[in-house]
Write an enzyme that holds these catalytic residues in place. Structure first.
Site, PDB file in Angstrom:
ATOM      1  N   SER A   1       0.819  -1.211   0.000  1.00  0.00           N
ATOM      2  CA  SER A   1       0.000   0.000   0.000  1.00  0.00           C
ATOM      3  C   SER A   1       0.857   1.267   0.000  1.00  0.00           C
ATOM      4  CB  SER A   1      -0.905   0.021   1.234  1.00  0.00           C
ATOM      5  OG  SER A   1      -1.827  -1.032   1.207  1.00  0.00           O
TER       6      SER A   1
ATOM      7  N   HIS B   1      -3.413   0.303  -4.820  1.00  0.00           N
ATOM      8  CA  HIS B   1      -2.969  -0.910  -5.505  1.00  0.00           C
ATOM      9  C   HIS B   1      -3.460  -0.854  -6.957  1.00  0.00           C
ATOM     10  CE1 HIS B   1      -1.671  -3.291  -1.893  1.00  0.00           C
ATOM     11  NE2 HIS B   1      -2.407  -2.353  -1.320  1.00  0.00           N
TER      12      HIS B   1
ATOM     13  N   HIS C   1      -5.434  -9.367  -1.101  1.00  0.00           N
ATOM     14  CA  HIS C   1      -5.535  -9.559   0.340  1.00  0.00           C
ATOM     15  C   HIS C   1      -6.648 -10.558   0.653  1.00  0.00           C
ATOM     16  CE1 HIS C   1      -3.914  -5.489  -0.303  1.00  0.00           C
ATOM     17  NE2 HIS C   1      -3.236  -5.663   0.810  1.00  0.00           N
TER      18      HIS C   1
ATOM     19  N   TYR D   1      -8.693 -10.347   3.060  1.00  0.00           N
ATOM     20  CA  TYR D   1      -9.921  -9.659   3.473  1.00  0.00           C
ATOM     21  C   TYR D   1     -10.778  -9.195   2.302  1.00  0.00           C
ATOM     22  CZ  TYR D   1      -7.208  -5.320   2.742  1.00  0.00           C
ATOM     23  OH  TYR D   1      -6.428  -4.317   2.198  1.00  0.00           O
ATOM     24  N   GLU D   2     -10.224  -9.196   1.098  1.00  0.00           N
ATOM     25  CA  GLU D   2     -11.021  -8.846  -0.082  1.00  0.00           C
ATOM     26  C   GLU D   2     -11.945  -9.988  -0.497  1.00  0.00           C
ATOM     27  OE1 GLU D   2      -8.737  -6.355  -3.179  1.00  0.00           O
ATOM     28  OE2 GLU D   2      -7.139  -7.369  -2.048  1.00  0.00           O
TER      29      GLU D   2
ATOM     30  N   ALA E   1       2.862  -2.090   4.039  1.00  0.00           N
ATOM     31  CA  ALA E   1       2.628  -1.061   5.047  1.00  0.00           C
ATOM     32  C   ALA E   1       2.167  -1.770   6.311  1.00  0.00           C
ATOM     33  CB  ALA E   1       1.568  -0.085   4.566  1.00  0.00           C
TER      34      ALA E   1
ATOM     35  N   MET F   1      -1.792  -6.924   7.157  1.00  0.00           N
ATOM     36  CA  MET F   1      -2.828  -7.817   6.623  1.00  0.00           C
ATOM     37  C   MET F   1      -2.394  -8.479   5.325  1.00  0.00           C
ATOM     38  SD  MET F   1      -6.013  -5.203   7.282  1.00  0.00           S
ATOM     39  CE  MET F   1      -6.142  -4.311   8.832  1.00  0.00           C
ATOM     40  N   SER F   2      -1.080  -8.669   5.155  1.00  0.00           N
ATOM     41  CA  SER F   2      -0.586  -9.219   3.889  1.00  0.00           C
ATOM     42  C   SER F   2       0.704  -9.989   4.122  1.00  0.00           C
ATOM     43  CB  SER F   2      -0.344  -8.075   2.890  1.00  0.00           C
ATOM     44  OG  SER F   2       0.740  -7.256   3.338  1.00  0.00           O
TER      45      SER F   2
ATOM     46  N   ASN G   1       2.093   3.714  10.705  1.00  0.00           N
ATOM     47  CA  ASN G   1       1.370   4.217  11.871  1.00  0.00           C
ATOM     48  C   ASN G   1       1.721   3.346  13.069  1.00  0.00           C
ATOM     49  OD1 ASN G   1      -0.559   2.357  10.134  1.00  0.00           O
ATOM     50  ND2 ASN G   1      -1.116   2.054  12.285  1.00  0.00           N
TER      51      ASN G   1
ATOM     52  N   HIS H   1      -6.797   4.300   6.798  1.00  0.00           N
ATOM     53  CA  HIS H   1      -6.008   3.943   5.624  1.00  0.00           C
ATOM     54  C   HIS H   1      -5.378   5.186   5.001  1.00  0.00           C
ATOM     55  CE1 HIS H   1      -4.689   1.219   2.515  1.00  0.00           C
ATOM     56  NE2 HIS H   1      -5.203   1.988   1.581  1.00  0.00           N
TER      57      HIS H   1
END
Length: 271
Positions: A29, A60, A82, A84-85, A112, A210-211, A234, A246
């Protein structure tokens, strides 16, 4: 992975570009602009390839970029998938199998991440030394094809120590401060709660995202050398008294892109 699916995607990729890459890059990201530095490049959108869905996350672009970077033949994923997609872990890791079949021997994977280690700060770059998988499985679950790798791959050296040392040397000479640590992957898409972050710190995690983990598992399975770099965009939930977004991820990645690009290009130049 299904060998026939990989071969079908590879055949179409080769009809669109005659390039044979030796190094693969997965750009996370806000980090996709590195692909704009690739010379003599061909861009192939994922939706042009069989078995590749369209990424849905901001930041992306959703394409392969093939060409030369620091004199080396590369293939960059400008955007990733990902879990979560709604994609299975096999779908998330599928592009790694295609890049391996296309010829890569080394994979540089970036992301990220939220900082868990209290010594980290937004904008830090962290070399991944190991990971903790808190996703709901593995991309290797299901039938194993020995053409890709062994049924039970060793993960003890998934992040290649020699590449970590090389990255540290490049950073030292360029005056770039690096952190090192353990990356923990969750499914998301919600950010973690403060209690979950305290648990993750107790488990030994330094950053959370998350990746990355599915792709690294697939890369280790395929015998690829791997270097992982997290951009700490962050601090994780509960560390600072502010909400997570995000937008902050993209904003911080933009701020550090010069050092990030300098580091990755320096590493590739030495491979």
């Amino acid at each position: 992975m299904v060998l026939n699916d990989v071969n079908e995607a590879l055949e179409v990729l080769r009809t669109k570009t005659g390039k044979t890459p030796e190094i693969g890059l997965i750009l996370g990201s806000g980090l996709g602009e590195l692909a704009d530095h690739i010379a003599d490049s061909d861009a192939v959108p994922y939706h042009d390839l069989p078995h590749f869905p369209e990424p849905t996350v901001a930041g992306h672009k959703g394409r392969f970029v093939l060409g030369k970077l620091k004199g080396k033949s590369v293939i960059a994923m400008q955007g990733r998938y990902h879990h979560y997609e709604g994609y299975s872990l096999r779908q998330v890791a599928f592009p790694v199998a295609v890049m391996k079949a296309a010829g890569i021997k080394t994979l540089l994977v970036t992301n990220a991440a939220g900082g868990i280690n209290l010594n980290f700060a937004p904008g830090d770059l962290m070399l991944i030394t190991d990971h903790i998988n808190m996703l709901d499985g593995s991309p290797l679950i299901g039938p194993n094809d020995d053409a890709f790798g062994p049924r039970f791959p060793d993960m003890s050296g998934a992040y290649t120590p020699a590449l970590i040392e090389q990255a540290e040397d490049v950073a030292s000479r360029a005056g770039i401060h690096l952190q090192k640590g353990v990356y923990l992957a969750t499914s998301g898409p919600q950010y973690e709660t403060p209690a979950e972050i305290r648990m993750m710190r107790t488990l030994g995690a330094d950053a959370v995202g998350m990746s990355t983990v599915p792709e690294v598992i697939a890369a280790a399975h395929a015998g690829l050398s791997v270097l992982g770099i997290s951009c700490i965009t962050n601090m994780a939930s509960g560390i600072l008294d502010q909400p997570l977004s995000h937008h902050e991820v993209i904003e911080t990645a933009e701020r550090v892109k010069e050092h990030f690009t300098q580091l990755v290009e320096g590493i590739i130049g030495q491979l």
